[in-house]
Write an enzyme that holds these catalytic residues in place. Structure first.
Site, PDB file in Angstrom:
ATOM      1  N   GLU A  18       0.783  -1.092  -0.039  1.00  0.00           N
ATOM      2  CA  GLU A  18       0.000   0.051  -0.022  1.00  0.00           C
ATOM      3  C   GLU A  18       0.742   1.130  -0.035  1.00  0.00           C
ATOM      4  OE1 GLU A  18      -2.826  -0.214  -0.525  1.00  0.00           O
ATOM      5  OE2 GLU A  18      -3.120  -2.444  -0.320  1.00  0.00           O
ATOM      6  N   HIS A  21       1.459   2.108  -3.559  1.00  0.00           N
ATOM      7  CA  HIS A  21       0.232   3.271  -4.051  1.00  0.00           C
ATOM      8  C   HIS A  21       0.458   4.652  -3.492  1.00  0.00           C
ATOM      9  CE1 HIS A  21      -1.377  -0.473  -6.069  1.00  0.00           C
ATOM     10  NE2 HIS A  21      -1.958  -0.993  -4.892  1.00  0.00           N
TER      11      HIS A  21
END
Length: 344
Positions: A18, A21
Protein backbone atom coordinates in the site's frame (compact mmCIF):
# COMPACT_ATOMS: atom_id res chain seq x y z
CA UNK A 1 4.01 -16.58 19.33
CA UNK A 2 4.08 -18.00 15.79
CA UNK A 3 0.61 -16.59 15.08
CA UNK A 4 1.68 -13.11 16.22
CA UNK A 5 4.77 -13.33 13.99
CA UNK A 6 2.59 -14.38 11.04
CA UNK A 7 0.30 -11.39 11.53
CA UNK A 8 3.27 -8.99 11.85
CA UNK A 9 4.98 -10.49 8.79
CA UNK A 10 1.90 -10.34 6.60
CA UNK A 11 1.05 -6.84 7.88
CA UNK A 12 4.53 -5.58 6.97
CA UNK A 13 4.17 -6.96 3.43
CA UNK A 14 0.72 -5.39 3.01
CA UNK A 15 1.95 -2.03 4.35
CA UNK A 16 4.81 -2.02 1.84
CA UNK A 17 2.34 -2.81 -0.98
CA UNK A 18 0.00 0.00 0.00
CA UNK A 19 2.98 2.30 0.54
CA UNK A 20 3.73 1.88 -3.16
CA UNK A 21 0.27 3.13 -4.10
CA UNK A 22 0.50 5.91 -1.50
CA UNK A 23 3.96 7.15 -2.57
CA UNK A 24 3.15 7.37 -6.27
CA UNK A 25 -0.24 8.94 -5.53
CA UNK A 26 1.44 11.69 -3.51
CA UNK A 27 4.15 12.10 -6.17
CA UNK A 28 1.44 12.66 -8.79
CA UNK A 29 -0.53 15.07 -6.62
CA UNK A 30 -3.39 12.66 -6.00
CA UNK A 31 -5.43 13.04 -2.83
CA UNK A 32 -5.32 9.97 -0.55
CA UNK A 33 -8.38 9.86 1.70
CA UNK A 34 -7.34 6.91 3.89
CA UNK A 35 -4.37 4.62 4.38
CA UNK A 36 -5.41 1.60 6.41
CA UNK A 37 -3.95 -1.62 7.72
CA UNK A 38 -6.45 -4.43 8.07
CA UNK A 39 -10.09 -4.72 7.06
CA UNK A 40 -13.43 -4.12 8.73
CA UNK A 41 -14.34 -1.59 11.43
CA UNK A 42 -11.75 1.03 12.40
CA UNK A 43 -10.07 0.48 15.77
CA UNK A 44 -7.91 3.59 15.65
CA UNK A 45 -7.46 6.42 13.18
CA UNK A 46 -5.75 9.79 12.97
CA UNK A 47 -5.44 12.32 10.17
CA UNK A 48 -2.09 13.64 8.94
CA UNK A 49 -1.61 15.83 5.88
CA UNK A 50 -5.12 15.27 4.60
CA UNK A 51 -4.92 11.46 4.89
CA UNK A 52 -6.54 9.38 7.60
CA UNK A 53 -4.20 6.62 8.81
CA UNK A 54 -6.19 3.85 10.46
CA UNK A 55 -5.94 0.40 11.99
CA UNK A 56 -8.82 -1.99 11.25
CA UNK A 57 -10.22 -4.90 13.24
CA UNK A 58 -9.27 -7.79 10.94
CA UNK A 59 -5.46 -8.12 10.78
CA UNK A 60 -5.19 -9.16 7.11
CA UNK A 61 -5.20 -6.85 4.11
CA UNK A 62 -5.07 -3.10 3.81
CA UNK A 63 -6.11 -0.23 1.57
CA UNK A 64 -4.98 3.06 0.10
CA UNK A 65 -8.23 4.89 -0.65
CA UNK A 66 -7.78 7.43 -3.47
CA UNK A 67 -11.34 7.65 -4.74
CA UNK A 68 -10.38 5.75 -7.89
CA UNK A 69 -13.80 4.07 -8.03
CA UNK A 70 -15.64 7.42 -8.08
CA UNK A 71 -15.71 8.10 -11.82
CA UNK A 72 -17.64 11.36 -11.35
CA UNK A 73 -14.97 12.90 -9.13
CA UNK A 74 -12.64 14.79 -11.49
CA UNK A 75 -11.91 17.62 -9.07
CA UNK A 76 -8.37 18.91 -8.54
CA UNK A 77 -6.29 16.26 -6.76
CA UNK A 78 -8.69 13.39 -7.48
CA UNK A 79 -7.44 10.11 -8.96
CA UNK A 80 -9.51 10.42 -12.14
CA UNK A 81 -8.35 13.98 -12.82
CA UNK A 82 -4.81 12.77 -13.58
CA UNK A 83 -3.39 11.50 -16.87
CA UNK A 84 -3.75 7.83 -17.70
CA UNK A 85 0.00 7.26 -17.32
CA UNK A 86 -0.01 8.85 -13.87
CA UNK A 87 -2.83 6.52 -12.85
CA UNK A 88 -1.00 3.52 -14.33
CA UNK A 89 2.08 4.35 -12.26
CA UNK A 90 -0.01 4.57 -9.07
CA UNK A 91 -1.76 1.23 -9.61
CA UNK A 92 1.42 -0.58 -10.69
CA UNK A 93 3.42 0.80 -7.74
CA UNK A 94 1.89 -1.59 -5.19
CA UNK A 95 3.04 -4.84 -6.85
CA UNK A 96 6.35 -3.23 -7.87
CA UNK A 97 7.02 -2.27 -4.24
CA UNK A 98 6.38 -5.90 -3.26
CA UNK A 99 9.09 -7.01 -5.68
CA UNK A 100 11.41 -4.28 -4.38
CA UNK A 101 10.84 -5.57 -0.84
CA UNK A 102 11.62 -9.10 -2.04
CA UNK A 103 14.87 -7.83 -3.57
CA UNK A 104 15.86 -6.01 -0.36
CA UNK A 105 15.29 -9.16 1.70
CA UNK A 106 17.18 -11.28 -0.84
CA UNK A 107 20.15 -8.89 -0.77
CA UNK A 108 20.24 -9.14 3.03
CA UNK A 109 20.14 -12.94 2.91
CA UNK A 110 22.83 -13.23 0.23
CA UNK A 111 25.08 -10.77 2.11
CA UNK A 112 24.46 -12.67 5.36
CA UNK A 113 24.81 -16.33 4.36
CA UNK A 114 25.65 -16.26 0.64
CA UNK A 115 24.09 -18.24 -2.22
CA UNK A 116 24.43 -21.74 -3.68
CA UNK A 117 26.19 -21.54 -7.04
CA UNK A 118 25.17 -24.05 -9.75
CA UNK A 119 28.36 -26.07 -9.27
CA UNK A 120 28.31 -29.87 -9.29
CA UNK A 121 29.47 -31.50 -6.10
CA UNK A 122 28.85 -35.10 -7.13
CA UNK A 123 27.82 -36.98 -10.28
CA UNK A 124 26.29 -40.36 -9.39
CA UNK A 125 26.94 -43.63 -11.20
CA UNK A 126 24.16 -45.12 -13.30
CA UNK A 127 22.61 -41.83 -14.37
CA UNK A 128 22.70 -39.94 -17.64
CA UNK A 129 24.91 -37.10 -16.36
CA UNK A 130 27.79 -39.51 -15.69
CA UNK A 131 27.37 -41.14 -19.08
CA UNK A 132 27.47 -37.74 -20.79
CA UNK A 133 30.81 -36.94 -19.21
CA UNK A 134 29.76 -34.46 -16.52
CA UNK A 135 31.85 -34.39 -13.35
CA UNK A 136 32.27 -32.60 -10.03
CA UNK A 137 33.26 -28.95 -10.37
CA UNK A 138 31.33 -28.36 -13.60
CA UNK A 139 29.33 -25.11 -13.53
CA UNK A 140 25.85 -25.36 -15.05
CA UNK A 141 25.07 -22.21 -17.03
CA UNK A 142 21.86 -23.09 -18.87
CA UNK A 143 18.93 -25.48 -18.54
CA UNK A 144 16.83 -26.01 -21.68
CA UNK A 145 18.37 -22.82 -23.08
CA UNK A 146 17.52 -20.64 -20.07
CA UNK A 147 20.41 -18.88 -18.33
CA UNK A 148 20.74 -19.79 -14.66
CA UNK A 149 22.78 -18.40 -11.77
CA UNK A 150 21.62 -20.39 -8.71
CA UNK A 151 21.43 -24.06 -7.76
CA UNK A 152 17.82 -23.47 -6.71
CA UNK A 153 16.99 -22.85 -10.37
CA UNK A 154 18.18 -26.38 -11.19
CA UNK A 155 15.99 -27.76 -8.40
CA UNK A 156 13.01 -25.80 -9.73
CA UNK A 157 13.59 -27.05 -13.29
CA UNK A 158 13.61 -30.65 -12.04
CA UNK A 159 10.45 -30.04 -10.02
CA UNK A 160 8.62 -28.63 -13.04
CA UNK A 161 9.75 -31.56 -15.23
CA UNK A 162 7.28 -33.89 -13.55
CA UNK A 163 6.87 -36.06 -16.65
CA UNK A 164 10.59 -36.78 -16.68
CA UNK A 165 11.35 -35.55 -20.19
CA UNK A 166 14.88 -35.07 -21.48
CA UNK A 167 16.72 -32.02 -20.14
CA UNK A 168 19.27 -29.98 -22.09
CA UNK A 169 22.16 -28.91 -19.86
CA UNK A 170 24.94 -26.47 -20.75
CA UNK A 171 27.92 -26.51 -18.40
CA UNK A 172 31.23 -24.71 -18.13
CA UNK A 173 34.57 -26.48 -17.56
CA UNK A 174 38.01 -24.87 -17.92
CA UNK A 175 36.48 -21.90 -19.75
CA UNK A 176 34.71 -24.07 -22.34
CA UNK A 177 30.93 -24.56 -22.54
CA UNK A 178 29.50 -27.96 -23.45
CA UNK A 179 25.85 -28.85 -24.06
CA UNK A 180 24.47 -32.32 -23.34
CA UNK A 181 21.00 -33.85 -23.20
CA UNK A 182 20.24 -35.79 -20.02
CA UNK A 183 17.59 -38.46 -19.60
CA UNK A 184 16.05 -38.54 -16.09
CA UNK A 185 16.10 -42.05 -14.58
CA UNK A 186 14.73 -43.74 -11.50
CA UNK A 187 17.09 -46.43 -10.22
CA UNK A 188 16.33 -48.87 -7.43
CA UNK A 189 15.38 -46.97 -4.30
CA UNK A 190 14.56 -43.72 -6.12
CA UNK A 191 11.11 -42.25 -5.55
CA UNK A 192 11.38 -39.97 -8.59
CA UNK A 193 13.41 -39.74 -11.76
CA UNK A 194 16.78 -38.02 -11.30
CA UNK A 195 19.54 -36.56 -13.42
CA UNK A 196 22.15 -37.90 -11.01
CA UNK A 197 23.73 -34.60 -10.01
CA UNK A 198 24.03 -32.88 -6.63
CA UNK A 199 25.35 -29.51 -5.51
CA UNK A 200 28.47 -28.80 -3.49
CA UNK A 201 26.18 -27.63 -0.65
CA UNK A 202 28.62 -24.75 -0.12
CA UNK A 203 27.44 -21.13 0.05
CA UNK A 204 29.39 -18.33 -1.64
CA UNK A 205 29.39 -14.82 -0.16
CA UNK A 206 29.88 -12.38 -3.05
CA UNK A 207 30.49 -9.07 -1.24
CA UNK A 208 28.38 -5.90 -1.45
CA UNK A 209 28.06 -5.49 -5.25
CA UNK A 210 27.66 -9.22 -5.71
CA UNK A 211 24.94 -9.29 -3.04
CA UNK A 212 22.97 -6.67 -4.97
CA UNK A 213 23.40 -8.71 -8.15
CA UNK A 214 22.61 -12.12 -6.68
CA UNK A 215 19.77 -10.62 -4.68
CA UNK A 216 18.22 -9.75 -8.05
CA UNK A 217 18.90 -13.28 -9.35
CA UNK A 218 17.17 -14.68 -6.27
CA UNK A 219 14.09 -12.49 -6.85
CA UNK A 220 14.12 -13.69 -10.46
CA UNK A 221 14.08 -17.26 -9.17
CA UNK A 222 11.06 -16.58 -6.91
CA UNK A 223 9.21 -14.90 -9.79
CA UNK A 224 9.81 -17.96 -11.96
CA UNK A 225 8.76 -20.18 -9.04
CA UNK A 226 5.46 -18.31 -8.68
CA UNK A 227 4.76 -18.34 -12.42
CA UNK A 228 5.58 -22.06 -12.71
CA UNK A 229 3.22 -22.82 -9.81
CA UNK A 230 0.48 -20.87 -11.59
CA UNK A 231 1.12 -22.89 -14.75
CA UNK A 232 0.76 -26.09 -12.74
CA UNK A 233 -2.53 -24.81 -11.31
CA UNK A 234 -3.90 -23.87 -14.74
CA UNK A 235 -2.75 -27.16 -16.30
CA UNK A 236 -4.34 -29.18 -13.51
CA UNK A 237 -1.09 -30.64 -12.14
CA UNK A 238 -2.11 -29.14 -8.79
CA UNK A 239 -5.58 -28.25 -7.57
CA UNK A 240 -7.35 -25.74 -5.35
CA UNK A 241 -6.77 -28.08 -2.40
CA UNK A 242 -3.05 -27.38 -2.75
CA UNK A 243 -3.56 -23.62 -2.41
CA UNK A 244 -3.28 -21.77 0.89
CA UNK A 245 -4.97 -18.61 2.15
CA UNK A 246 -4.44 -16.53 5.29
CA UNK A 247 -5.23 -19.44 7.62
CA UNK A 248 -2.78 -21.71 5.84
CA UNK A 249 -0.10 -19.01 5.78
CA UNK A 250 -0.44 -18.46 9.53
CA UNK A 251 -0.10 -22.21 10.08
CA UNK A 252 3.03 -22.39 7.89
CA UNK A 253 4.65 -19.41 9.64
CA UNK A 254 3.76 -20.85 13.05
CA UNK A 255 5.18 -24.27 12.11
CA UNK A 256 8.34 -22.64 10.70
CA UNK A 257 8.85 -20.72 13.92
CA UNK A 258 8.26 -23.77 16.14
CA UNK A 259 10.58 -26.02 14.14
CA UNK A 260 13.36 -23.39 13.91
CA UNK A 261 13.52 -21.92 17.40
CA UNK A 262 15.51 -24.81 18.83
CA UNK A 263 18.28 -24.05 16.29
CA UNK A 264 18.65 -20.48 17.50
CA UNK A 265 17.60 -16.95 16.61
CA UNK A 266 19.63 -16.81 13.41
CA UNK A 267 17.85 -19.80 11.87
CA UNK A 268 14.45 -18.45 12.94
CA UNK A 269 15.16 -15.08 11.30
CA UNK A 270 16.53 -16.66 8.10
CA UNK A 271 13.58 -19.03 7.70
CA UNK A 272 11.05 -16.26 8.34
CA UNK A 273 12.86 -13.98 5.87
CA UNK A 274 12.70 -16.74 3.29
CA UNK A 275 8.95 -17.05 3.87
CA UNK A 276 8.63 -13.27 3.66
CA UNK A 277 10.40 -13.26 0.28
CA UNK A 278 8.06 -15.95 -1.03
CA UNK A 279 4.96 -14.13 0.24
CA UNK A 280 5.86 -10.64 -1.00
CA UNK A 281 7.03 -11.90 -4.40
CA UNK A 282 3.86 -13.98 -4.68
CA UNK A 283 1.68 -11.01 -3.74
CA UNK A 284 3.45 -8.81 -6.27
CA UNK A 285 3.09 -11.27 -9.15
CA UNK A 286 -0.50 -12.25 -8.32
CA UNK A 287 -1.55 -8.60 -8.19
CA UNK A 288 -0.09 -7.99 -11.64
CA UNK A 289 -2.18 -10.75 -13.21
CA UNK A 290 -4.96 -9.36 -15.49
CA UNK A 291 -7.69 -10.49 -13.09
CA UNK A 292 -10.63 -8.11 -12.46
CA UNK A 293 -10.59 -6.38 -9.05
CA UNK A 294 -6.83 -6.87 -8.70
CA UNK A 295 -4.24 -4.26 -9.64
CA UNK A 296 -3.50 -6.15 -12.85
CA UNK A 297 -7.18 -6.03 -13.84
CA UNK A 298 -7.27 -2.26 -13.29
CA UNK A 299 -4.10 -1.88 -15.34
CA UNK A 300 -5.75 -3.66 -18.28
CA UNK A 301 -8.50 -1.03 -18.40
CA UNK A 302 -5.98 1.79 -18.04
CA UNK A 303 -3.83 0.45 -20.89
CA UNK A 304 -6.96 0.11 -23.04
CA UNK A 305 -7.72 3.74 -22.21
CA UNK A 306 -4.16 4.74 -23.15
CA UNK A 307 -4.51 3.04 -26.55
CA UNK A 308 -8.05 4.27 -27.27
CA UNK A 309 -7.41 7.68 -25.71
CA UNK A 310 -10.86 7.30 -24.26
CA UNK A 311 -11.89 5.79 -20.96
CA UNK A 312 -13.87 2.56 -20.84
CA UNK A 313 -17.35 3.42 -19.53
CA UNK A 314 -17.01 3.35 -15.72
CA UNK A 315 -20.21 1.38 -15.22
CA UNK A 316 -18.94 -1.42 -17.49
CA UNK A 317 -15.53 -1.46 -15.82
CA UNK A 318 -17.24 -1.51 -12.43
CA UNK A 319 -19.37 -4.52 -13.41
CA UNK A 320 -16.28 -6.45 -14.52
CA UNK A 321 -14.43 -5.69 -11.28
CA UNK A 322 -17.48 -6.57 -9.20
CA UNK A 323 -17.79 -9.94 -10.98
CA UNK A 324 -14.08 -10.56 -10.47
CA UNK A 325 -14.33 -9.64 -6.79
CA UNK A 326 -17.25 -12.04 -6.33
CA UNK A 327 -15.28 -14.89 -7.89
CA UNK A 328 -12.23 -14.07 -5.75
CA UNK A 329 -14.37 -14.04 -2.59
CA UNK A 330 -15.82 -17.45 -3.43
CA UNK A 331 -12.30 -18.77 -4.11
CA UNK A 332 -11.09 -17.30 -0.81
CA UNK A 333 -13.89 -19.03 1.09
CA UNK A 334 -13.08 -22.38 -0.58
CA UNK A 335 -9.35 -22.02 0.13
CA UNK A 336 -10.02 -20.98 3.74
CA UNK A 337 -12.31 -23.99 4.20
CA UNK A 338 -9.57 -26.28 2.85
CA UNK A 339 -7.03 -24.68 5.18
CA UNK A 340 -9.28 -25.20 8.20
CA UNK A 341 -9.96 -28.84 7.24
CA UNK A 342 -6.20 -29.49 6.98
CA UNK A 343 -5.78 -28.23 10.54
CA UNK A 344 -8.49 -30.52 11.94
Amino acid sequence: MGIIIAILLFSAIVIFHELGHFSLAKANGIRVDEFSLGLGPTLFGKEFGGTKFSLKLLPFGGACMMGEDDAEDVSEGSFNSKSVWARISVIAAGPVFNLILAWILCVIMVAWIGYRAPVLGEVSDGYSAKEQGMRAGDVITRIDGKRIYLWDEITLANLMNMEGGDTEITYLRDGKETTVVLEPRALEGDRNKRLGITSTAEYERPGLIGSLQYGAYTVRYWIHYTMDCLKMLVSGKVGIRDMSGPVGIVDVVDETYRSSRSAGLKIVVLNLMNLGILLTANLGIMNLLPIPALDGGRLVFLFVEAVRRKRVPPEKEGMVHFAGLAVLMVLMVVVMYNDIMKLL
